[in-house]
Design an enzyme around this catalytic site. Structure first.
Site, mmCIF file in Angstrom:
data_model
loop_
_atom_site.group_PDB
_atom_site.id
_atom_site.type_symbol
_atom_site.label_atom_id
_atom_site.label_comp_id
_atom_site.label_asym_id
_atom_site.label_seq_id
_atom_site.Cartn_x
_atom_site.Cartn_y
_atom_site.Cartn_z
ATOM 1 N N GLY A 1 -13.999 -16.641 30.331
ATOM 2 C CA GLY A 1 -12.758 -16.676 30.739
ATOM 3 C C GLY A 1 -12.294 -18.033 30.942
ATOM 4 O O GLY A 1 -13.218 -19.008 31.200
ATOM 5 N N SER B 1 2.169 3.348 4.135
ATOM 6 C CA SER B 1 3.139 2.337 4.027
ATOM 7 C C SER B 1 2.114 1.726 2.485
ATOM 8 O O SER B 1 2.732 0.808 1.787
ATOM 9 C CB SER B 1 2.817 1.271 4.836
ATOM 10 O OG SER B 1 1.536 0.681 4.991
ATOM 11 N N GLY B 2 1.039 2.396 2.222
ATOM 12 C CA GLY B 2 0.143 1.863 1.225
ATOM 13 C C GLY B 2 -0.930 0.746 1.613
ATOM 14 O O GLY B 2 -1.751 0.288 0.902
ATOM 15 N N VAL C 1 -4.219 -0.323 4.447
ATOM 16 C CA VAL C 1 -5.264 0.341 4.667
ATOM 17 C C VAL C 1 -5.112 1.140 5.812
ATOM 18 O O VAL C 1 -5.746 2.362 5.973
ATOM 19 C CB VAL C 1 -6.498 -0.893 4.826
ATOM 20 C CG1 VAL C 1 -6.234 -1.768 5.686
ATOM 21 C CG2 VAL C 1 -7.664 -0.138 4.902
ATOM 22 N N ASP C 2 -4.594 0.924 6.943
ATOM 23 C CA ASP C 2 -4.661 1.454 8.227
ATOM 24 C C ASP C 2 -3.846 2.853 7.988
ATOM 25 O O ASP C 2 -4.635 3.838 8.666
ATOM 26 C CB ASP C 2 -3.880 0.643 9.346
ATOM 27 C CG ASP C 2 -4.565 -0.758 9.545
ATOM 28 O OD1 ASP C 2 -5.550 -0.872 9.285
ATOM 29 O OD2 ASP C 2 -3.870 -1.464 10.238
#
Ligand code: XMP
Length: 512
Positions: free
Chosen positions: A55, A223-224, A226-227
């Site tokens: 961090g 949407s076409g 991948v997800d």
């Protein structure tokens, strides 16, 4: 339920996600919690080991992040990395001080004591350092186990409590033996078994979807990309035709996109799919609009409207499936990245409330590369799995200035040529994105004996790991030449092609 798990506590390092991914690559499930996660939540997660990330803070800063100290009393192994190491030293009775010199970049680590964490690691090895503080005195019962020129205690261990701490970053590629070090922690020290596979993920997730949805109807917007495709196929695998997918043609899609998506989902997977051609509606709303953010808002709002109308037509829908990924949901201090705003147009929050839908997000535990692996296991065609990201507002933000049917048609033709030639040259999967942009300027040219005064197309191709930063791609001149020739010869209304050689930052990938 996942079997053996590793918890990563996030102290704000840019590498925190990478730590979890490295663990998962070993088929051990890992999640990231903010550093101050309540101990009850940690116990409920039931990790076999805890990794404290790096961090940007210094342990002596006011308000430096400190976890619930009970994490050191759970009788489970702990690995501190960089800030995580300083934190362990500080909280367990050692002394941390500002180093005279900030150590940044590659360093040679010399291992002076064989500890489990270094099993199989060469005595001298290159590691990646990035710190301004260093350990001056290790805590009682800890033994220094390695050093570098600048850090007398570059690693320390308390073998009997199974506590280990590293000043360097084993999770980055610049530490060549880092993967082995992480494997040592996960397997040798924590005793995890590599049981987390995509097959096991598919099994548990489909069971979970079945349990949650019962015999109720589910809708999923696709949407076409991948997800959303992987989400739809996974939900379909669980509940079959209880699922209906909605695909909205917003008029600013690539050539043939709507047909391709429909073909894949209907023909290949036999899914219920409702394809709505709403292009006229969208183009009407976009008329006269040139401001990029306004274009985004219009397309986002109109999408929600169309989607709601379609979902209402289906009687008795109770669930909405969405392709949210892990980086979008990690509640942590280090990833308040742009994804939240970039995806704002996909925000269906209002829709959920108005239609009283419940959300299912089967990918919310996965990273993008894991979604691709999952997609392959679900037999989704490579063409979809490897598809370049395509923005929700589509070609509208690649048509600089007003979006009209005619300008969409010009851009679509040019875009198809760019992709064809990039694919022909074997470059598609090597690039993050490649596309055409239609500029709002005209330039003079000659064709035969005629003077022309026509549009300019800019070609953009970039390399990137995550879209946050990007470099313009060094496409071979021959490929650029072919793209330019073909666009000028084949696309009426274009007489000039230019190549965009700007990197992000300070430019962005898209032009709007
Ligand atoms: P920029 O242009 O910001 O883009 O460098 C970074 C990545 O995000 C995509 N992008 C969008 N995706 N809706 C989306 O779904 C949007 O409004 C949007 N704007 C940019 C872009 O294609 C790139 O992959």
């Amino acid at each position: 339920m996942h079997e053996d798990k590793i918890l990563v506590l996030d102290f704000g390092s840019q590498y925190t996600q990478l730590i979890a991914r490295r663990v998962r690559e070993n088929r051990v499930y890992s999640e990231i919690y903010p550093y101050n996660a309540p101990i009850g939540k940690i116990l409920h997660f039931n990790p076999r080991g805890i990794i404290l990330s790096g961090g940007p803070s210094s342990i002596y800063d006011q308000g430096a992040p400190i976890p619930d100290l009970k994490v050191f009393e759970l009788n489970i192994p702990v690995l501190g990395i960089c800030y995580g190491m300083q934190l362990m030293a500080h909280c367990l009775g050692g002394r941390v001080a500002k180093a005279r010199k900030r150590e940044y970049g590659r360093a040679e680590l010399i291992i002076n004591h064989k500890a489990d964490i270094f099993d199989g690691i060469s005595k001298k090895t290159t590691v990646w350092m990035s710190h301004g503080d260093r350990i001056e005195r290790n805590p009682a019962h800890f033994q220094p186990i390695a050093h570098t020129d600048n850090s007398p205690v570059a690693a320390m261990a308390n073998g009997s409590r199974r506590f280990y701490a590293l000043q360097f970053h084993p999770e980055v590629v610049h530490t060549p033996q880092g993967k082995k070090i992480i494997r040592n922690f996960v397997f040798r020290i924590c005793g995890c078994k590599p049981a987390w596979t995509m097959k096991s993920f598919i099994e548990t997730t489909t069971r979970e979807i079945q349990r949650k949805t019962g015999n109720k109807k589910v809708v999923c917007g696709i949407s076409g990309g991948v997800d959303s495709t992987v989400t739809a196929v996974l939900v379909y695998k669980a509940i079959g035709r209880q699922l209906t997918c909605i695909f909205v043609d917003n008029g600013v899609l690539r050539a043939g996109e709507a047909r391709k998506v429909e073909e894949t989902l209907r023909k290949h997977f036999h899914m219920n799919i409702d394809c709505v051609d709403a292009s006229e509606r969208f183009l009407k709303k976009l008329k006269g609009i040139t401001d990029p953010e306004k274009k985004r808002k219009i397309i986002g709002n109109e999408f929600i409207r169309v989607f709601e109308e379609e979902a209402k037509k289906m009687q008795g829908v109770e669930f909405l499936a969405q392709g949210t990924l892990y980086p979008d949901v990690i509640e942590s201090i280090s990833f308040k990245g742009p994804s939240a705003t970039i995806k704002s147009h996909h925000n269906v929050g209002g829709l959920l409330k108005r239609m009283k839908l419940k959300l299912i997000e089967p990918l919310r535990e996965l990273f993008k590369d894991e979604v691709r692996i999952l997609g392959k296991d679900l037999l989704i065609p490579e063409e979809i799995i490897n598809r370049h990201p395509f923005p929700g507002p589509g070609l509208a933000i690649r048509i600089i200035g007003e979006v009209t049917q005619e300008r969409c048609d010009i851009l679509r033709k040019a875009d198809t040529i760019v992709l064809d030639e990039i694919k022909n040259a074997g470059l598609y999967t090597k690039l993050w994105q490649a596309f055409a942009v239609l500029l709002p300027v005209k330039s003079v040219g000659v064709m035969g004996d005629e003077r022309t005064y026509e549009n300019v197309i800019a070609v953009r191709a970039v390399n990137s790991l995550d879209g946050m930063t990007a470099d313009w791609a060094r496409i071979p001149y021959e490929v650029m030449g072919k793209i330019s020739n073909r666009i000028i010869n084949e696309v009426r209304g274009v007489n000039r092609v230019v190549y965009d050689i700007s990197s992000k930052p300070p430019s962005t990938i898209e032009w709007e």
